[in-house]
Design an enzyme around this catalytic site. Sequence first.
Site, short mmCIF file in Angstrom:
data_model
loop_
_atom_site.label_atom_id
_atom_site.label_comp_id
_atom_site.label_asym_id
_atom_site.label_seq_id
_atom_site.Cartn_x
_atom_site.Cartn_y
_atom_site.Cartn_z
N GLN A 267 6.17 9.04 -8.29
CA GLN A 267 5.09 9.55 -7.41
C GLN A 267 4.05 8.49 -7.10
O GLN A 267 3.49 8.44 -6.01
CB GLN A 267 4.41 10.75 -8.06
CG GLN A 267 5.23 12.01 -7.91
CD GLN A 267 4.51 13.24 -8.44
OE1 GLN A 267 3.38 13.15 -8.91
NE2 GLN A 267 5.17 14.37 -8.40
N GLU B 138 -13.32 -7.99 21.87
CA GLU B 138 -12.63 -8.66 20.77
C GLU B 138 -12.50 -7.73 19.57
O GLU B 138 -11.42 -7.58 19.01
CB GLU B 138 -13.44 -9.92 20.41
CG GLU B 138 -12.84 -10.79 19.34
CD GLU B 138 -13.75 -11.98 19.01
OE1 GLU B 138 -14.56 -12.40 19.87
OE2 GLU B 138 -13.65 -12.48 17.88
N ARG C 251 15.27 -0.57 -4.85
CA ARG C 251 14.93 -1.08 -6.19
C ARG C 251 14.99 0.06 -7.20
O ARG C 251 14.33 1.10 -7.02
CB ARG C 251 13.52 -1.69 -6.16
CG ARG C 251 12.99 -2.15 -7.50
CD ARG C 251 13.61 -3.45 -7.93
NE ARG C 251 13.02 -3.94 -9.17
CZ ARG C 251 13.55 -4.90 -9.89
NH1 ARG C 251 14.69 -5.49 -9.51
NH2 ARG C 251 12.97 -5.29 -10.99
#
Length: 381
Positions: free
Chosen positions: A281, A244, A270
């Site tokens: 940066q 798991e 954007r």
Amino acid sequence: MDFSWSDQQRELLDAVDRFAKEQLAYDMIENDRHAVFNHDAWMKCAGFGIHGLLVSEEYGGLGQDPITTVAALERLGYGCKDNGLLFSINAHMWTAIIPLVYNGSEAQKKKFLPGLCDGSIIGGNAMSEPNSGSDAFSLATTAVKKGDKYILNGSKIFVTNGPIADVLLVFAVTDKSKGASGLSAFLVEKDSPGLDLTHKIEKMGVRTSPMGEVFFTDCEVPAENLLGKEGAGSWLFTRSMTWERGCILAASVGTMQRLFETCIRYANERKQGGQAIGKFQQVAGKIVDMKMRIENSRHMLYQCAWAAGHRKAIYLEAAMAKLQISESWVKCCEDAIQIHGGYGYMVEYEVERELRDAIGSKLYSGTSEIQRNIIASLIGL
Ligand SMILES: Cc1cc2nc3c(=O)[nH]c(=O)nc-3n(C[C@H](O)[C@H](O)[C@H](O)COP(=O)(O)OP(=O)(O)OC[C@H]3O[C@@H](n4cnc5c(N)ncnc54)[C@H](O)[C@@H]3O)c2cc1C
């Protein structure tokens, strides 16, 4: 280690891509808001073969190896935004199917595996209790043998798939004097007398994956539903928990990849201060960090699956993969929100949900602190 795909593997992975894109691209905002489990999508995934990826064909699975399995799940995570559905599938695979594959009797495999693979049987795992979480073996639920039945009393908490489960793998004390060696595992079917699965729990993330509390009041379980030997519960749990840990976050690597690509697109589109925000940066740096986390996560996932496929012990690899992927997932989501600015905080943009979905991964299958404990002990500390 060679992680290049054969033609057969490539075919399967491409098919998962197409399947997720065509069948699992549904709207998630309302489903998340109302915590709706998509049973139709569950059945579609089962029909494709996802649930039984690792199960041999004899029992209704696809008979894939661990590395192909995790790569397929990664593709599913990339194409499907329903992290709750994916979590339910993963809980089903790693905490119910895997213990049966490795520890089930022939009769148990024949009875449960085909249905677990075709989706008609929903499985889960009930270990955690109100007073035993990280210290899982200190559980209090008891199982007493009476004739050809075991009688279970106690309760379990945080059971993924609990409210919709057909069969749960339940851990209980059969001999208190033996400590961890006195625990046993039982396949408890939903119509067992004395079993109550009706108590739902609402949660912060992966809301489309049902979770519940489970109560056993003189609950009757046929002796043939004991999984493995009496007293083998802790060994069995450790074995399936290792699988798991190593594999349950495979889909999350794909989710991170999708989020990363969304962020690149957004950072290019954007504009602020007359330029794309990706040219700043500090924004670009966040996306670079996402890339590094994804590559490291994928590498650790594949390394773990490769080792499992080569029958090597994976205690260290599994704990490292779990820790790396869960913490990376949360950090990627935080960065994705930051890159999207105020929009990232709004439900409509579907980034805030990703963070809510990711946070649980630092808790289930052993918290991050427990993974660090395991790693520390395995590296000699
Ligand atoms: C989304 C989700 C799904 C889940 N699904 C299932 C399921 O299907 N079946 C199931 O049985 N359980 C399930 N769980 C339960 C999960 O396994 C437990 O929440 C987890 O093991 C932690 O136990 P706890 O919540 O009792 O926390 P606790 O064990 O009480 O821990 C509380 C805090 O103490 C820290 N801590 C505890 N012990 C140590 C230690 N030795 N060293 C350092 N720090 C420590 C923990 O890291 C944590 O920060 C699920 C949980 C979540 C959130």
